[in-house]
Design a protein around this motif. Structure first.
Motif, PDB file in Angstrom:
ATOM      1  N   GLU A 159       0.829  -1.205   0.000  1.00  0.00           N
ATOM      2  CA  GLU A 159       0.000   0.000   0.000  1.00  0.00           C
ATOM      3  C   GLU A 159       0.864   1.255   0.000  1.00  0.00           C
ATOM      4  O   GLU A 159       0.646   2.179  -0.807  1.00  0.00           O
ATOM      5  CB  GLU A 159      -0.912   0.006   1.214  1.00  0.00           C
ATOM      6  N   PHE A 160       1.827   1.306   0.892  1.00  0.00           N
ATOM      7  CA  PHE A 160       2.665   2.497   1.004  1.00  0.00           C
ATOM      8  C   PHE A 160       3.419   2.775  -0.293  1.00  0.00           C
ATOM      9  O   PHE A 160       3.403   3.908  -0.812  1.00  0.00           O
ATOM     10  CB  PHE A 160       3.646   2.343   2.165  1.00  0.00           C
ATOM     11  N   LEU A 161       4.067   1.765  -0.842  1.00  0.00           N
ATOM     12  CA  LEU A 161       4.852   1.977  -2.058  1.00  0.00           C
ATOM     13  C   LEU A 161       3.960   2.287  -3.256  1.00  0.00           C
ATOM     14  O   LEU A 161       4.274   3.168  -4.066  1.00  0.00           O
ATOM     15  CB  LEU A 161       5.721   0.750  -2.345  1.00  0.00           C
ATOM     16  N   SER A 162       2.825   1.572  -3.377  1.00  0.00           N
ATOM     17  CA  SER A 162       1.959   1.773  -4.544  1.00  0.00           C
ATOM     18  C   SER A 162       1.279   3.139  -4.540  1.00  0.00           C
ATOM     19  O   SER A 162       0.916   3.666  -5.598  1.00  0.00           O
ATOM     20  CB  SER A 162       0.899   0.673  -4.619  1.00  0.00           C
ATOM     21  N   MET A 163       1.080   3.723  -3.355  1.00  0.00           N
ATOM     22  CA  MET A 163       0.484   5.049  -3.282  1.00  0.00           C
ATOM     23  C   MET A 163       1.513   6.156  -3.485  1.00  0.00           C
ATOM     24  O   MET A 163       1.161   7.337  -3.546  1.00  0.00           O
ATOM     25  CB  MET A 163      -0.239   5.229  -1.947  1.00  0.00           C
ATOM     26  N   ASN A 164       2.770   5.745  -3.595  1.00  0.00           N
ATOM     27  CA  ASN A 164       3.860   6.690  -3.880  1.00  0.00           C
ATOM     28  C   ASN A 164       4.722   6.140  -5.014  1.00  0.00           C
ATOM     29  O   ASN A 164       5.932   5.926  -4.832  1.00  0.00           O
ATOM     30  CB  ASN A 164       4.700   6.923  -2.623  1.00  0.00           C
ATOM     31  N   PRO A 165       4.122   5.887  -6.186  1.00  0.00           N
ATOM     32  CA  PRO A 165       4.854   5.214  -7.266  1.00  0.00           C
ATOM     33  C   PRO A 165       6.059   6.009  -7.762  1.00  0.00           C
ATOM     34  O   PRO A 165       6.045   7.243  -7.766  1.00  0.00           O
ATOM     35  CB  PRO A 165       3.792   5.080  -8.371  1.00  0.00           C
ATOM     36  N   GLU A 166       7.097   5.264  -8.133  1.00  0.00           N
ATOM     37  CA  GLU A 166       8.331   5.804  -8.702  1.00  0.00           C
ATOM     38  C   GLU A 166       9.160   6.628  -7.714  1.00  0.00           C
ATOM     39  O   GLU A 166      10.173   7.201  -8.094  1.00  0.00           O
ATOM     40  CB  GLU A 166       8.034   6.648  -9.959  1.00  0.00           C
ATOM     41  N   ILE A 167       8.755   6.670  -6.453  1.00  0.00           N
ATOM     42  CA  ILE A 167       9.554   7.360  -5.436  1.00  0.00           C
ATOM     43  C   ILE A 167      10.366   6.320  -4.681  1.00  0.00           C
ATOM     44  O   ILE A 167       9.825   5.297  -4.240  1.00  0.00           O
ATOM     45  CB  ILE A 167       8.662   8.138  -4.446  1.00  0.00           C
ATOM     46  N   VAL A 168      11.655   6.547  -4.548  1.00  0.00           N
ATOM     47  CA  VAL A 168      12.537   5.597  -3.880  1.00  0.00           C
ATOM     48  C   VAL A 168      12.543   5.864  -2.376  1.00  0.00           C
ATOM     49  O   VAL A 168      12.738   6.992  -1.937  1.00  0.00           O
ATOM     50  CB  VAL A 168      13.975   5.683  -4.432  1.00  0.00           C
ATOM     51  N   PHE A 169      12.317   4.797  -1.592  1.00  0.00           N
ATOM     52  CA  PHE A 169      12.356   4.894  -0.133  1.00  0.00           C
ATOM     53  C   PHE A 169      13.389   3.910   0.395  1.00  0.00           C
ATOM     54  O   PHE A 169      13.451   2.753  -0.054  1.00  0.00           O
ATOM     55  CB  PHE A 169      10.996   4.544   0.472  1.00  0.00           C
ATOM     56  N   LYS A 191       7.191   4.015   8.196  1.00  0.00           N
ATOM     57  CA  LYS A 191       5.826   4.258   7.725  1.00  0.00           C
ATOM     58  C   LYS A 191       4.881   3.108   8.071  1.00  0.00           C
ATOM     59  O   LYS A 191       3.712   3.330   8.357  1.00  0.00           O
ATOM     60  CB  LYS A 191       5.817   4.489   6.214  1.00  0.00           C
ATOM     61  N   ILE A 192       5.365   1.880   8.029  1.00  0.00           N
ATOM     62  CA  ILE A 192       4.471   0.751   8.322  1.00  0.00           C
ATOM     63  C   ILE A 192       4.484   0.376   9.794  1.00  0.00           C
ATOM     64  O   ILE A 192       3.584  -0.307  10.274  1.00  0.00           O
ATOM     65  CB  ILE A 192       4.817  -0.501   7.474  1.00  0.00           C
ATOM     66  N   GLY A 193       5.504   0.847  10.534  1.00  0.00           N
ATOM     67  CA  GLY A 193       5.662   0.425  11.917  1.00  0.00           C
ATOM     68  C   GLY A 193       4.943   1.276  12.935  1.00  0.00           C
ATOM     69  O   GLY A 193       4.858   0.913  14.094  1.00  0.00           O
ATOM     70  N   ILE A 240       7.799  -4.277  -7.237  1.00  0.00           N
ATOM     71  CA  ILE A 240       8.671  -3.589  -6.283  1.00  0.00           C
ATOM     72  C   ILE A 240      10.110  -3.739  -6.782  1.00  0.00           C
ATOM     73  O   ILE A 240      10.655  -4.845  -6.790  1.00  0.00           O
ATOM     74  CB  ILE A 240       8.529  -4.164  -4.868  1.00  0.00           C
ATOM     75  N   GLU A 241      10.680  -2.628  -7.205  1.00  0.00           N
ATOM     76  CA  GLU A 241      12.035  -2.651  -7.757  1.00  0.00           C
ATOM     77  C   GLU A 241      13.066  -2.268  -6.698  1.00  0.00           C
ATOM     78  O   GLU A 241      12.813  -1.402  -5.855  1.00  0.00           O
ATOM     79  CB  GLU A 241      12.147  -1.679  -8.936  1.00  0.00           C
ATOM     80  N   THR A 242      14.214  -2.921  -6.763  1.00  0.00           N
ATOM     81  CA  THR A 242      15.335  -2.557  -5.903  1.00  0.00           C
ATOM     82  C   THR A 242      16.170  -1.492  -6.606  1.00  0.00           C
ATOM     83  O   THR A 242      16.553  -1.656  -7.764  1.00  0.00           O
ATOM     84  CB  THR A 242      16.227  -3.779  -5.617  1.00  0.00           C
ATOM     85  N   GLY A 263      17.324   1.887  -1.982  1.00  0.00           N
ATOM     86  CA  GLY A 263      16.136   1.315  -1.360  1.00  0.00           C
ATOM     87  C   GLY A 263      15.220   0.647  -2.358  1.00  0.00           C
ATOM     88  O   GLY A 263      15.681  -0.060  -3.265  1.00  0.00           O
ATOM     89  N   TYR A 264      13.923   0.903  -2.245  1.00  0.00           N
ATOM     90  CA  TYR A 264      12.931   0.267  -3.104  1.00  0.00           C
ATOM     91  C   TYR A 264      11.938   1.292  -3.638  1.00  0.00           C
ATOM     92  O   TYR A 264      11.718   2.341  -3.023  1.00  0.00           O
ATOM     93  CB  TYR A 264      12.133  -0.786  -2.315  1.00  0.00           C
ATOM     94  N   LYS A 265      11.320   0.964  -4.789  1.00  0.00           N
ATOM     95  CA  LYS A 265      10.259   1.817  -5.329  1.00  0.00           C
ATOM     96  C   LYS A 265       9.210   0.938  -5.994  1.00  0.00           C
ATOM     97  O   LYS A 265       9.467  -0.213  -6.367  1.00  0.00           O
ATOM     98  CB  LYS A 265      10.820   2.811  -6.329  1.00  0.00           C
ATOM     99  N   TRP A 266       8.014   1.502  -6.112  1.00  0.00           N
ATOM    100  CA  TRP A 266       6.913   0.827  -6.823  1.00  0.00           C
ATOM    101  C   TRP A 266       7.011   1.205  -8.288  1.00  0.00           C
ATOM    102  O   TRP A 266       6.987   2.381  -8.652  1.00  0.00           O
ATOM    103  CB  TRP A 266       5.568   1.256  -6.246  1.00  0.00           C
ATOM    104  N   ALA A 267       7.106   0.196  -9.136  1.00  0.00           N
ATOM    105  CA  ALA A 267       7.223   0.415 -10.587  1.00  0.00           C
ATOM    106  C   ALA A 267       5.871   0.214 -11.241  1.00  0.00           C
ATOM    107  O   ALA A 267       5.223  -0.806 -11.037  1.00  0.00           O
ATOM    108  CB  ALA A 267       8.245  -0.541 -11.194  1.00  0.00           C
ATOM    109  N   LYS A 268       5.425   1.185 -11.996  1.00  0.00           N
ATOM    110  CA  LYS A 268       4.132   1.075 -12.680  1.00  0.00           C
ATOM    111  C   LYS A 268       4.205   0.037 -13.795  1.00  0.00           C
ATOM    112  O   LYS A 268       5.237  -0.207 -14.367  1.00  0.00           O
ATOM    113  CB  LYS A 268       3.721   2.436 -13.267  1.00  0.00           C
TER     114      LYS A 268
END
Length: 224
Positions: free
Chosen positions: A161-171, A179-181, A212-214, A219-224
């Motif tokens: 949820e967190f990554l998909s709602m912030n696509p293409e942003i690297v965390f 954010k999840i904790g 989910i791309e490395t 870190g990681y990002k959500w790839a469309k």
């Protein structure tokens, strides 16, 4: 709104103190002194659970594993253990947060409020998002691939949820865990790495696409 809180601990003095404190805070308090009693009270549908890790017989980790498929509310572990591996095991068993004994009642209260507010925000979401074979339903907190529902733990879903709602942003891993904790969470890269490995494994059963791309070194990002 009066929230229901289930407190599970074999320390009767601690139960008495927490019962009094959260009753004054206008919670509906349910208490259990062991794992078996906790299992019996799950049917009351608590809004949040405080769960002691170190209990005789069925410990908190085992209780969490047994009830996680039946309850979606946040579970906060109460533990005297400080080893990183113990915290990792607790979170991967389906817990959402942990607080070390002895703890401040104000900090515990703040963590509970943070988790409850987050649950309220999730319940207000009605949007669905579609990514090829993948559908994320934010209202029901479910992820579907090729019309099959992925068997995700709560933290696994929270990462998606967190990554998909912030696509293409690297965390980075620490930011994802924060954010999840919940409230004032300390970053734990081992937990995030393992959760993402599990998510990818479950997704790969239906698609070769890497959602989910490395991003190496970042870190990681959500790839469309």
């Amino acid at each position: 709104m009066q929230y229901k809180i289930l407190i599970v601990d074999d320390d009767r003095e601690l139960l008495k103190m927490l019962n009094q404190y959260f009753t004054l805070k206008n919670y509906t308090v349910m208490i259990a002194e062991n794992g078996i009693e906790a299992m019996e009270k799950i049917s009351a549908n608590p809004d949040i659970i405080l769960l002691d890790v170190n209990m005789p017989g069925m410990d908190g980790i085992e209780v969490c594993r047994r009830i996680r498929d039946r309850v979606s509310c946040p579970i906060i572990f109460l533990t005297a253990k400080v080893e990183e591996q113990d915290r990792v095991i607790g979170l991967l068993s389906g817990g959402d947060d942990y607080i070390l004994k002895p703890f401040s009642l104000k900090e515990l209260d703040a963590r509970i409020i943070a988790h409850l507010k987050r649950e309220e925000r999730l319940h207000r979401k009605t949007e669905q998002r579609f990514y090829g074979d993948l559908v994320i339903d934010y209202a029901s907190k479910c992820v579907h691939m090729k019309e099959k529902t992925l068997d995700l733990t709560k933290l696994e879903y929270d990462i998606i949820e967190f990554l998909s709602m912030n696509p293409e942003i690297v965390f980075d891993k620490e930011r994802i865990y924060e954010k999840i904790g919940g409230y004032d969470a300390e970053g734990d890269s081992r937990v995030v790495t393992e959760l993402i490995r599990r998510i990818r494994k479950k997704m790969k059963m239906y698609s070769e696409h890497e959602y989910i791309e490395t991003v190496w070194g970042m870190g990681y990002k959500w790839a469309k």
